[in-house]
Design an enzyme around this catalytic site. Sequence first.
Site, PDB file in Angstrom:
ATOM      1  CB  SER A   1      -0.892   0.001   1.242  1.00 13.09           C
ATOM      2  OG  SER A   1      -0.080   0.226   2.382  1.00 13.09           O
ATOM      3  CE  LYS A   2      -0.201   8.573  -0.258  1.00  5.75           C
ATOM      4  NZ  LYS A   2       1.100   8.935   0.252  1.00  5.75           N
ATOM      5  NE  ARG A   3      -2.268   3.329   5.803  1.00  5.81           N
ATOM      6  CZ  ARG A   3      -2.978   2.209   5.932  1.00  5.81           C
ATOM      7  NH1 ARG A   3      -2.601   1.267   6.775  1.00  5.81           N
ATOM      8  NH2 ARG A   3      -4.073   2.030   5.224  1.00  5.81           N
TER       9      ARG A   3
ATOM     10  N   GLY B   1       4.884   2.292   1.399  1.00  5.32           N
ATOM     11  CA  GLY B   1       5.876   3.108   0.712  1.00  5.32           C
ATOM     12  C   GLY B   1       6.329   4.266   1.595  1.00  5.32           C
ATOM     13  CG  ASP B   2       3.621   7.411   2.512  1.00  6.70           C
ATOM     14  OD1 ASP B   2       4.220   7.625   1.437  1.00  6.70           O
ATOM     15  OD2 ASP B   2       2.418   7.708   2.707  1.00  6.70           O
TER      16      ASP B   2
END
Length: 507
Positions: free
Chosen positions: A264-266, A268-269
């Site tokens: 998820s984008k999370r 990646g962050d």
Amino acid sequence: MSKVRVRFAPSPTGPLHIGGVRTALYNYLFARKHGGKMILRIEDTDQKRFVKGAEDYLIESLKWCGIEIDESIINGGKFGPYKQSERKEIYKPYAEQLVNDGFAYYAFDNSDDLTVMREKMKAAGVPSPQYNAITRNTMQNSLALSQDEVDKKLKSGTPYVIRIKMPRNEEIKINDIIRGWVVVNTNNLDDKVIFKSDGMPTYHLANVVDDYLMKISHVIRGEEWLPSAPLHVLLYRYLGWEKSMPKFAHLPLILKPDGNGKLSKRDGDRLGFPVFPIQWKNPDTNELSSGYRESGYIAEAFINMLSFLGWNPGTTKEIFSMNELIDAFSLDRVGKAGAKFDFDKTKWFNQQYLRAKSKENLAVDLQVILKENGISVKNNYVETVCHQLKERATFVKDMWDEGQYYFIAPTTYDEKTIRKKWNDDTPNFLIDFKERLKIISDFNSENIEIEFKKYLTEKDLGMGKLLPAFRISLTGLAMGPSLFDIASLIGKEETINRIEKAIKTLA
Ligand code: GLU
């Protein structure tokens, strides 16, 4: 094989996740491999989830990736329009045909009716109540109400949806190219809405109708759509299109690098890498999400990395150009198991592609960074810098970060090296050696090295006595490419100036 026509059918609800790019890529590779067509269809039937800019973002992303589209809102084609909101009028007759043939029905329930039903069922011990064969007879729909009541409601303009009438206890079999036979009992499925009260079809109906009308031969899409596939199969059957139903291939998920679950984008962050091909700016909040393009990745390296998330060529070869991927790709070699995303491997791919680039090519990109930093240098100088640095870099930017001394004399000197390698004799050696450098007439790397070694032999010095001090004088750093190459490139005068400056600064 009949004519291959595949589609990538994203919904413009935000930036395109790399999982989506991989879906597009596999469709593209499959199409090109079989001499077929690649279609881009915008699935925007859910107007509430529409995000401004997402469509342009999609098109730009695919372009950056080198995924070419044959038919789309941009390229046109015989089967357009290629955006579902522009096809609105097409779907209703099919929904009505399903009602007339007894495979679907009008449902007039409002949200209160649905809540009441769910609560009643829960009270009766059903943990996740659904609108289905058990409950539908208690609801406000054209199966439960009399024809008169239905006509009245339709005439008075009562809002309605159209639901599929899911049969009881039937086995739906799907022969998925990747997963083999998938069998689902209809008792586990609900009466999904196929046509909404706003006059738009839902994804399910629009997707099936469009795949049929656009003569799609293979549906290659993410695993998250597998639960919808039985409903799609039923729609093909009920619309009388089962014979021309496309073949299905549901791709495995891309998993987070650590632990389980979808990337998820999370993630990646949290772990510091982009999950989008190009940078995305949220139009409502202006929040920026990083992209591979802006992070300095070479598109071909990004694509090569993605191609391996779920597929492998069956050999040890890892570097594939797009054309080589087209040649080697087959759905038979796509696995069922989720593919773990590996950021180090992603960087490795970039490094391989960077090394393979010519110095002329790299210089073009490095010049951009130099310009941003207010540095203007002749191109062949920059090309030589690229030649000397490319083996040590993963990104073009690394060449600037680690090679600033090619353009600016160092102002700081690596402390550890000074502590360990700079002692009282060092300035004297450097002063001596500097005089030797002055007499070299052709100041090239070879001659500098010869002079350097000659000096060491004469003075009976080990490398360690002079080389680190020489390096730190020219670059400020403990490590880097061949020092003789650096000295020859920056030139005699600059080399001598830097040595003098270091002696003065470090005195
Ligand atoms: N619109 C769906 C999506 O956003 C497409 C699913 C499919 O390919 O059938 O992914």
